[in-house]
Design an enzyme around this catalytic site. Structure first.
Site, mmCIF file in Angstrom:
data_model
loop_
_atom_site.group_PDB
_atom_site.id
_atom_site.type_symbol
_atom_site.label_atom_id
_atom_site.label_comp_id
_atom_site.label_asym_id
_atom_site.label_seq_id
_atom_site.Cartn_x
_atom_site.Cartn_y
_atom_site.Cartn_z
ATOM 1 N N HIS A 84 -5.654 -0.013 -12.811
ATOM 2 C CA HIS A 84 -4.772 1.038 -12.282
ATOM 3 C C HIS A 84 -3.511 1.154 -13.139
ATOM 4 O O HIS A 84 -3.079 2.258 -13.469
ATOM 5 C CB HIS A 84 -4.363 0.757 -10.833
ATOM 6 N N HIS A 127 -9.208 -4.829 -11.155
ATOM 7 C CA HIS A 127 -9.128 -3.476 -10.601
ATOM 8 C C HIS A 127 -7.680 -2.991 -10.634
ATOM 9 O O HIS A 127 -7.403 -1.852 -11.031
ATOM 10 C CB HIS A 127 -9.675 -3.508 -9.167
ATOM 11 N N GLU A 128 -6.730 -3.854 -10.244
ATOM 12 C CA GLU A 128 -5.313 -3.461 -10.217
ATOM 13 C C GLU A 128 -4.716 -3.341 -11.616
ATOM 14 O O GLU A 128 -3.933 -2.431 -11.880
ATOM 15 C CB GLU A 128 -4.499 -4.420 -9.346
ATOM 16 N N CYS A 138 -11.895 2.074 -3.471
ATOM 17 C CA CYS A 138 -10.483 2.239 -3.810
ATOM 18 C C CYS A 138 -9.843 3.207 -2.823
ATOM 19 O O CYS A 138 -10.443 4.233 -2.477
ATOM 20 C CB CYS A 138 -10.375 2.786 -5.240
#
Length: 181
Positions: free
Chosen positions: A158, A154-155, A111
């Site tokens: 976030h 993953h996003e 990341c």
């Protein structure tokens, strides 16, 4: 407008390259607020995310929180990545949620907000994500697999205030990032 033809040029906006926040910055651990995809500020943010992602070597996704904006928006583009099977090109989603997820597999993640570490994370290898496109606000469902599925999860993490480090099984699954000269 379809998912596959979203570009800054489509909206008549060229994004700015923004600095990327690094852990432990508080914006990275806060859940992001939903956005109005048609709001000009959201469209500007989308273009900025794409511009920042494009100048960042190895970057395949970038969430608004990573540039210091606690809004539920992220960009993804896994084109050309050797682990990608399904590829939808460059796209931005607003207010995205994972609707279906199957077949968990362990894989290594890194990341931009945690530049010195990578880690093994279990993620679904097939997913369906529902979100809205910036500008038009059109609702889309992205069905994908393999590396693009991992990048989307993953996003979304976030946007929910999680880093990949929050998903590793423990310290034994975290590694120093390899650098090559």
């Amino acid at each position: 407008m379809s998912l596959q033809d979203w570009t800054e040029a489509e909206l008549g906006i060229h994004g700015r390259v923004l600095p990327v926040m690094q852990a432990p910055d508080a914006v990275l651990s806060a859940a992001s607020s939903p956005v109005d995809p048609a709001d000009p500020e959201t469209v500007r943010l989308a273009a900025d995310l794409v511009a920042t992602m494009r100048v960042s070597p190895g970057c395949v996704g970038l969430a608004a929180s990573q540039v210091g904006v606690a809004r539920h928006v992220f960009a993804v583009d896994v084109s050309g990545h050797p682990k990608a099977r399904t590829v939808h090109g460059t796209f931005v989603l607003c207010n995205a949620v994972v609707e279906e997820a199957t077949r968990n597999e362990k894989g290594r993640e890194g990341c931009m907000s945690v530049p010195d570490l990578t880690g093994d994370v279990k993620r679904a290898s097939r997913i369906a994500v529902r979100g809205r496109l910036p500008g038009s606000g059109e609702e889309v469902v992205v069905e994908t697999d393999a590396f693009e599925a991992r990048a989307l999860q993953h996003e979304v993490d976030h946007c929910d205030g999680y880093l990949f480090l929050d998903r590793v099984a423990g310290a034994h699954a975290v590694y120093a990032r390899q650098t090559y000269l």
